[in-house]
Enzyme design. Structure first.
Site, mmCIF file in Angstrom:
data_model
loop_
_atom_site.group_PDB
_atom_site.id
_atom_site.type_symbol
_atom_site.label_atom_id
_atom_site.label_comp_id
_atom_site.label_asym_id
_atom_site.label_seq_id
_atom_site.Cartn_x
_atom_site.Cartn_y
_atom_site.Cartn_z
ATOM 1 N N TRP A 1 66.874 58.764 27.088
ATOM 2 C CA TRP A 1 66.861 57.334 25.645
ATOM 3 C C TRP A 1 65.297 57.472 25.683
ATOM 4 O O TRP A 1 64.652 56.634 24.862
ATOM 5 C CB TRP A 1 67.267 56.586 26.735
ATOM 6 C CG TRP A 1 67.169 55.082 25.698
ATOM 7 C CD1 TRP A 1 68.027 54.931 24.879
ATOM 8 C CD2 TRP A 1 66.422 54.085 26.383
ATOM 9 N NE1 TRP A 1 67.293 53.745 24.369
ATOM 10 C CE2 TRP A 1 66.411 53.212 25.489
ATOM 11 C CE3 TRP A 1 65.182 54.007 26.895
ATOM 12 C CZ2 TRP A 1 65.934 51.966 25.115
ATOM 13 C CZ3 TRP A 1 64.359 52.778 27.106
ATOM 14 C CH2 TRP A 1 64.741 52.026 25.899
ATOM 15 N N HIS A 2 64.092 57.141 26.975
ATOM 16 C CA HIS A 2 62.982 57.119 26.978
ATOM 17 C C HIS A 2 61.955 58.467 25.662
ATOM 18 O O HIS A 2 60.606 57.608 25.620
ATOM 19 C CB HIS A 2 62.853 57.396 27.850
ATOM 20 C CG HIS A 2 62.417 55.797 29.153
ATOM 21 N ND1 HIS A 2 63.530 56.006 29.612
ATOM 22 C CD2 HIS A 2 61.690 54.616 29.240
ATOM 23 C CE1 HIS A 2 63.587 54.728 30.190
ATOM 24 N NE2 HIS A 2 62.304 53.328 29.337
ATOM 25 N N GLY A 3 62.529 59.409 25.767
ATOM 26 C CA GLY A 3 61.541 60.134 24.747
ATOM 27 C C GLY A 3 62.248 61.632 24.622
ATOM 28 O O GLY A 3 62.779 61.838 25.437
#
Length: 495
Positions: A340-342
């Site tokens: 989700w962060h990257g």
């Protein structure tokens, strides 16, 4: 005169290199004008809602340009899907509709955030040039409003809430500008009941709002930006040029930087919302005080960790299907949380590190009856060493999170363990006096007892209006004095 008008119009137009952020002079100017209109409309609920929606859309336009249409699309799509879920008498139809909501939201997120990552994987498997990379713009905050919108339709499907009768209310919930681009991820059941309540900002709400904004500005614009530009970024850009001590301090500095940057945004978002008469949940609770990794995730980015727990971990089965499945669910949840962060291997490894650590801690608690999930339940002799261990484990994760590639991770770890060079410590500290002073200040603020934090907030709350204005002005002046370059965007804008 014409040049002034052109300059003003240029400032008001979208500029990809200058997103509108809370600690900018332009936002202060716009917010003062917005607040004046907000007060005038305080007794006309529907007009006030429309007014806030229009300002929120403009706020998002200043961050992502024409892509504000994605926000409008998500609001239209999930509003009608939620009504379809509530109106259907067939459980199968309800499941299909909630699956459609998840597919639309994740499809939108996947295209903008993960297309080039998937192309890179395909090229690694099938050979360079198998697919061409695309120049895909990542709209600011898309991960946040997508998760927020999905939680609404899932909660309607679960029967936790009823769908809204007015689309503008849902658009208000999804687009409310204080938390639009970097959270906190506000739940519909917490926020929606506030939308049409009579506007009422108590003296305590106003004072707390001022206190949160001041604290957030100090965290972000004074501590985070300064140590980032003058120390942390230099270390991570080329760690081979620095000693192991400097690399280690770069990691500890980044741990403080990302906390002050992200919690500073959350503080300002909470403060601005309070000034407008709305309450957001706490998003950070001194996470580096944690004595276990489980406690850390109860204190760090609380709105995301609770979202992952309620909508992913529990949906996977949580701890209801035996120990082995519980450990697997924790690992999968954190792997997806990392993704989700990257779209990069380092974020997946960061998620895997936390997933394994959470599973091992859960396993430890099942084997050792006296083991405690919450570190505050430990006695002081146990809590201190466990807090140090947990902090360094989290910092290892931040190394994976911040490094541009795995080569940087390797070089920094090599320097720390093979080229620490303690003889250079006095020289390094002397050369970076201001940086190390702010790092000490930042961690000292972080580890203050909670009662002192509350006392400071109460002092601001109980001060007179003009003292509150003076404190805000003094904070802004300090920010202007310490600013060493252009205003830095918030780290989580990229997520």
């Amino acid at each position: 005169m014409e040049q002034i008008v052109d300059r003003v119009l240029e400032l008001l137009r979208y500029d990809a290199s200058a997103p509108l952020i809370f600690n900018s002079g332009l936002f202060l100017f716009l917010f003062v004008g917005f607040a004046a209109g907000y007060v005038l409309l305080r007794r006309t609920t529907t007009l006030r809602i429309l007014y806030v929606i229009l300002f929120s859309i403009y706020f998002y336009y200043k961050s992502s340009g024409i892509y504000f249409f994605l926000l409008v699309f998500a609001a239209v799509s999930d509003y009608w899907i939620a009504h379809g879920i509530a109106a259907s008498r067939s459980q199968k139809t309800k499941r299909w509709l909630v699956a459609l909501s998840v597919a639309v939201n994740l499809g939108m997120l996947g295209y903008f955030k993960y297309t080039n990552f998937l192309i890179e994987i395909a090229n690694n498997i099938f050979g360079a040039g198998f697919l061409d990379f695309r120049n895909i713009f990542l709209p600011v905050g898309i991960s946040f409003f997508v998760f927020q919108s999905m939680s609404y339709t899932i909660d309607v499907y679960r029967g936790v809430i009823r769908p809204l009768d007015r689309w503008i209310d849902y658009m208000f919930y999804l687009s409310f500008f204080p938390q639009l681009v970097a959270g906190p991820i506000v739940r519909a059941r917490d926020f929606i009941p506030q939308i049409r309540q009579p506007l009422r900002v108590t003296r305590r709400m106003f004072g707390l709002g001022v206190a949160f904004i001041i604290i957030g500005l100090i965290k972000k614009a004074v501590i985070s930006d300064y140590i980032s530009l003058n120390f942390v970024d230099r270390i991570f850009d080329d760690p081979a040029l620095y000693s192991g001590f400097e690399c280690l301090m770069g990691i500890y500095g980044y741990a403080l930087q990302i906390y002050c940057d992200f919690s500073g945004y959350s503080d300002m978002a909470i403060g601005i919302a309070l000034l407008l008469g709305f309450r957001f949940p706490k998003n950070f609770d001194a996470p580096y005080k944690s004595a276990t990794i489980t406690e850390f995730w109860r204190r760090w980015h609380i709105s995301l960790s609770s979202w992952l727990r309620d909508y992913l971990y529990i949906s996977l089965g949580g701890n209801r299907k035996g120990r082995a499945r519980t450990y697997l669910n924790l690992l999968l949840t954190m792997l997806l949380g990392g993704l989700w962060h990257g779209a990069a291997v380092r974020f997946i490894l960061w998620g895997a590190l936390h997933g394994v650590a959470l599973a091992l801690h859960k396993m430890w608690m099942s084997v050792v009856p006296w083991a405690k999930a919450r570190g505050e339940q430990m006695n002081i002799l146990m809590r201190i060493p466990n807090t140090i261990i947990t902090f360094n484990l989290v910092c290892l994760g931040w190394l994976l999170f911040r490094a541009e590639d795995m080569q940087t991770v390797h070089v920094m770890l090599y320097q720390i363990f093979n080229n620490f060079n303690p003889a250079l410590i006095p020289q390094v500290v002397e050369g970076y006096k201001a940086v190390f002073g702010l790092i000490v200040l930042g961690y000292a603020m972080h580890f203050l007892p909670e009662k002192i934090d509350i006392d400071i907030q109460n002092r601001v709350v109980n001060a007179s209006f003009w003292w509150q204005v003076a404190m805000m002005a003094a904070t802004i002046w300090c920010v202007m004095q310490i600013k060493s370059s252009d205003i830095q965007p918030f780290i989580y804008f990229q997520f």
